[in-house]
Design a protein around this motif. Structure first.
Motif, mmCIF file in Angstrom:
data_model
loop_
_atom_site.group_PDB
_atom_site.id
_atom_site.type_symbol
_atom_site.label_atom_id
_atom_site.label_comp_id
_atom_site.label_asym_id
_atom_site.label_seq_id
_atom_site.Cartn_x
_atom_site.Cartn_y
_atom_site.Cartn_z
ATOM 1 N N GLY A 30 -15.622 4.569 -8.506
ATOM 2 C CA GLY A 30 -16.499 4.483 -9.674
ATOM 3 C C GLY A 30 -16.538 5.768 -10.472
ATOM 4 N N TYR A 31 -16.598 6.902 -9.796
ATOM 5 C CA TYR A 31 -16.618 8.195 -10.491
ATOM 6 C C TYR A 31 -15.306 8.439 -11.235
ATOM 7 N N VAL A 32 -14.181 8.082 -10.613
ATOM 8 C CA VAL A 32 -12.880 8.237 -11.270
ATOM 9 C C VAL A 32 -12.816 7.365 -12.525
ATOM 10 N N MET A 33 -13.275 6.138 -12.417
ATOM 11 C CA MET A 33 -13.261 5.244 -13.572
ATOM 12 C C MET A 33 -14.151 5.784 -14.690
ATOM 13 N N GLU A 34 -15.296 6.336 -14.319
ATOM 14 C CA GLU A 34 -16.227 6.884 -15.309
ATOM 15 C C GLU A 34 -15.584 8.021 -16.100
ATOM 16 N N VAL A 35 -14.953 8.968 -15.394
ATOM 17 C CA VAL A 35 -14.327 10.109 -16.067
ATOM 18 C C VAL A 35 -13.079 9.673 -16.823
ATOM 19 N N ALA A 36 -12.318 8.743 -16.251
ATOM 20 C CA ALA A 36 -11.124 8.250 -16.935
ATOM 21 C C ALA A 36 -11.471 7.653 -18.292
ATOM 22 N N ALA A 37 -12.599 6.939 -18.366
ATOM 23 C CA ALA A 37 -13.028 6.366 -19.640
ATOM 24 C C ALA A 37 -13.288 7.459 -20.670
ATOM 25 N N GLN A 38 -13.857 8.573 -20.237
ATOM 26 C CA GLN A 38 -14.153 9.676 -21.154
ATOM 27 C C GLN A 38 -12.886 10.299 -21.725
ATOM 28 N N TYR A 39 -11.814 10.312 -20.929
ATOM 29 C CA TYR A 39 -10.573 10.969 -21.342
ATOM 30 C C TYR A 39 -9.517 9.994 -21.844
ATOM 31 N N GLY A 40 -9.842 8.722 -21.902
ATOM 32 C CA GLY A 40 -8.872 7.745 -22.367
ATOM 33 C C GLY A 40 -7.699 7.554 -21.421
ATOM 34 N N VAL A 41 -7.938 7.777 -20.119
ATOM 35 C CA VAL A 41 -6.908 7.627 -19.099
ATOM 36 C C VAL A 41 -7.054 6.254 -18.448
ATOM 37 N N GLU A 42 -5.965 5.543 -18.323
ATOM 38 C CA GLU A 42 -5.985 4.231 -17.697
ATOM 39 C C GLU A 42 -6.178 4.367 -16.182
ATOM 40 N N VAL A 43 -6.861 3.405 -15.573
ATOM 41 C CA VAL A 43 -6.994 3.329 -14.120
ATOM 42 C C VAL A 43 -6.287 2.074 -13.634
ATOM 43 N N ILE A 44 -5.412 2.251 -12.645
ATOM 44 C CA ILE A 44 -4.713 1.126 -12.032
ATOM 45 C C ILE A 44 -5.106 1.067 -10.562
ATOM 46 N N VAL A 45 -5.677 -0.048 -10.134
ATOM 47 C CA VAL A 45 -6.059 -0.251 -8.742
ATOM 48 C C VAL A 45 -5.002 -1.125 -8.074
ATOM 49 N N LEU A 46 -4.387 -0.590 -7.028
ATOM 50 C CA LEU A 46 -3.457 -1.361 -6.216
ATOM 51 C C LEU A 46 -4.282 -2.065 -5.149
ATOM 52 N N ASP A 47 -4.404 -3.375 -5.261
ATOM 53 C CA ASP A 47 -5.421 -4.086 -4.482
ATOM 54 C C ASP A 47 -5.034 -4.200 -3.010
ATOM 55 N N ARG A 48 -6.081 -4.300 -2.187
ATOM 56 C CA ARG A 48 -5.961 -4.379 -0.729
ATOM 57 C C ARG A 48 -6.997 -5.367 -0.195
ATOM 58 N N PRO A 49 -6.794 -5.889 1.019
ATOM 59 C CA PRO A 49 -7.774 -6.823 1.583
ATOM 60 C C PRO A 49 -9.110 -6.146 1.881
ATOM 61 N N ASN A 50 -10.158 -6.931 1.795
ATOM 62 C CA ASN A 50 -11.437 -6.518 2.371
ATOM 63 C C ASN A 50 -11.344 -6.813 3.866
ATOM 64 N N PRO A 51 -11.442 -5.800 4.744
ATOM 65 C CA PRO A 51 -11.244 -6.058 6.172
ATOM 66 C C PRO A 51 -12.299 -6.960 6.796
ATOM 67 N N LEU A 52 -13.449 -7.120 6.129
ATOM 68 C CA LEU A 52 -14.477 -8.044 6.599
ATOM 69 C C LEU A 52 -14.278 -9.439 6.029
ATOM 70 N N GLY A 53 -13.221 -9.625 5.244
ATOM 71 C CA GLY A 53 -12.968 -10.913 4.613
ATOM 72 C C GLY A 53 -13.624 -10.990 3.244
ATOM 73 N N GLY A 54 -13.291 -12.028 2.515
ATOM 74 C CA GLY A 54 -13.824 -12.192 1.171
ATOM 75 C C GLY A 54 -14.999 -13.133 1.081
ATOM 76 N N GLN A 55 -15.486 -13.629 2.234
ATOM 77 C CA GLN A 55 -16.606 -14.564 2.237
ATOM 78 C C GLN A 55 -17.890 -13.951 2.779
ATOM 79 N N ARG A 56 -17.785 -12.893 3.533
ATOM 80 C CA ARG A 56 -18.963 -12.303 4.163
ATOM 81 C C ARG A 56 -19.755 -11.480 3.145
ATOM 82 N N ILE A 57 -20.998 -11.884 2.926
ATOM 83 C CA ILE A 57 -21.942 -11.145 2.080
ATOM 84 C C ILE A 57 -23.231 -11.030 2.869
ATOM 85 N N GLU A 58 -23.719 -9.809 3.058
ATOM 86 C CA GLU A 58 -24.942 -9.645 3.854
ATOM 87 C C GLU A 58 -25.521 -8.249 3.644
#
Length: 426
Positions: free
Chosen positions: A151-179
């Motif tokens: 989040g901090y990187v994205m915030e500063v990147a917006a200020q400087y006009g720098v693109e952010v690219i996230v190389l996605d990865r699994p959530n190790p707890l799965g994508g259904q668990r919310i608690e």
């Protein structure tokens, strides 16, 4: 031979198996897809990379090596989140800037360093960059600081006009668990930056989309390189990916799950297996009646969680309970620390969870839980079952709020069915 001998042998065998690299993963990671595209989104750009050893492709090649040897763009800077770019720095320890020993590239600390708090990238760090690539495996837990760095990187990147690219990865707890509890704004900190449940059920790329829309005053230019083959129902074992330690105390996928189950305990001086064969998979002390503790914990009948008496050595001898967690059928992991506190206060003579804590420890406990009221409720003797059920309205709200950001399908019906029993036992 004792039960503890066989328990330790089983855990060591599991760790050895975990280190065997899979012949073929079931999931193609974001970095794999970036390679497959011949780095299309990076062409002609000067690139900064935020990563650590967990940033590797499915064949085990580090993101640093992958991007350094890529063609059509230039990797010019490296950035390390908490624990450093090599993943060896202890929790909360500062580290400084240096030159990478393999590439000669400058490495910048996105954490506390001898020259100051650099959790937000500085102007010097941003100079000369067209894009920042983020490739770090997180734990699916709000208090694990990599997502705050994102989040901090994205915030500063917006200020400087720098693109952010996230190389996605699994959530190790799965994508259904919310608690777990939502965040009280009064407890906001680097170990709890966003008003999301403790276990939020998103991948890093999905969370980045939510951050861009809901956390940043000015959104950054964001690209998520999606995985292929990952489904929300998958737990880590289903991916056939090798677990690479995300930090010194999270060497295995068992420790990654255990972080959510017992991580709060260490903030108030209760041992959670660190330094032993099962980090974050135990709670322990000195001279405890481990059979009685295990009996009481199992009496809660938490789905997919079983407690066994456990003794281990980590500079001293500790007596406690080992928690075996079935990743496909586990109850509410975020409740376990509080259930352990409740059982200890009922079982161990003279035990009081917060009696020997100082102000800094209590403040950190409040920050990682995200709700100062939880500590007050525990001290006042409010039943843990009641505390956990008080989280349900926030969890239900979040299950709806996250829907626009899902990149890999929708699991609302499964989530609602799980919520009906609240996952803590009968």
């Amino acid at each position: 031979m004792t039960k503890n001998f066989f328990l330790r042998a089983a855990m060591i065998a599991g760790l050895l198996l975990a280190t065997a690299w899979p012949a073929r993963a079931a999931v193609s990671l974001g970095i794999d897809e970036l390679e497959r595209s011949n780095f299309a989104v990076l062409q002609g750009k000067r690139v900064g990379l935020i990563t650590n050893p967990s940033g590797a492709d499915s064949r085990g090649r580090s993101a640093v090596d992958v991007l350094y040897h890529g063609r059509g763009f230039k990797l010019v800077k490296l950035f390390g989140p908490e624990h450093g770019i090599y993943g060896t720095v202890g929790a909360g320890k500062e580290f400084g800037d240096f030159r990478d020993r393999r590439t000669g590239l400058p490495v910048y600390a996105l954490y506390n360093s001898p020259s100051g708090d650099h959790r937000h990238p500085t102007p010097e760090m941003m100079r000369g960059l067209d894009v920042l690539v983020y490739d770090v495996q997180d734990l699916g837990n709000r208090s694990y600081t990599f997502i705050s760095t994102l989040g901090y990187v994205m915030e500063v990147a917006a200020q400087y006009g720098v693109e952010v690219i996230v190389l996605d990865r699994p959530n190790p707890l799965g994508g259904q668990r919310i608690e777990g509890p939502m965040l009280d704004p009064r407890a906001q900190s680097f170990v709890g930056l966003y008003n999301i449940p403790l276990v939020y059920g998103l991948t890093p790329g999905e969370l980045a989309q939510w951050i861009n829309r809901n956390y940043l005053a000015s959104p950054c230019k964001l690209t998520v390189v999606k995985m292929q083959g990952w489904a929300r129902s998958m737990v880590w074992e289903d991916t056939h990916l090798h677990w690479i330690p995300t930090s010194p105390n999270v060497p295995t996928i068992g420790a990654a799950r255990g972080y959510t189950a017992t991580g709060f305990l260490g903030e108030i001086g209760i041992e959670s297996g660190l330094g032993g064969p099962a980090p974050f998979q135990a709670f322990a002390g000195s001279g405890w009646n481990t059979s009685e503790l295990a009996r009481r914990f199992n009496a809660l009948r938490i789905p997919g969680v079983h407690a066994s008496p456990f003794r281990y050595w980590a500079g001293s001898s500790y007596d406690g309970v080992y928690l075996a967690i079935d990743p496909r059928n586990a109850g509410n992991l975020s409740a376990i620390s509080f259930q352990a506190i409740e059982i200890l206060e009922q079982t161990v003579d003279g035990f009081s969870a917060f009696a020997r804590t100082d102000g800094d420890q209590r403040e950190m406990f409040d920050k990682v839980t995200g709700q100062p009221s939880i500590r007050r409720d525990l001290m006042d003797g409010r039943p843990v079952r009641s505390i956990v059920r008080s989280w349900n309205s926030g969890v239900t709200r979040w299950a709806e709020e996250r829907l626009p950001y899902l990149l890999y399908g929708n699991s609302v019906s499964h989530h609602r069915a799980a919520l009906a029993t609240d996952g803590t036992g009968p």
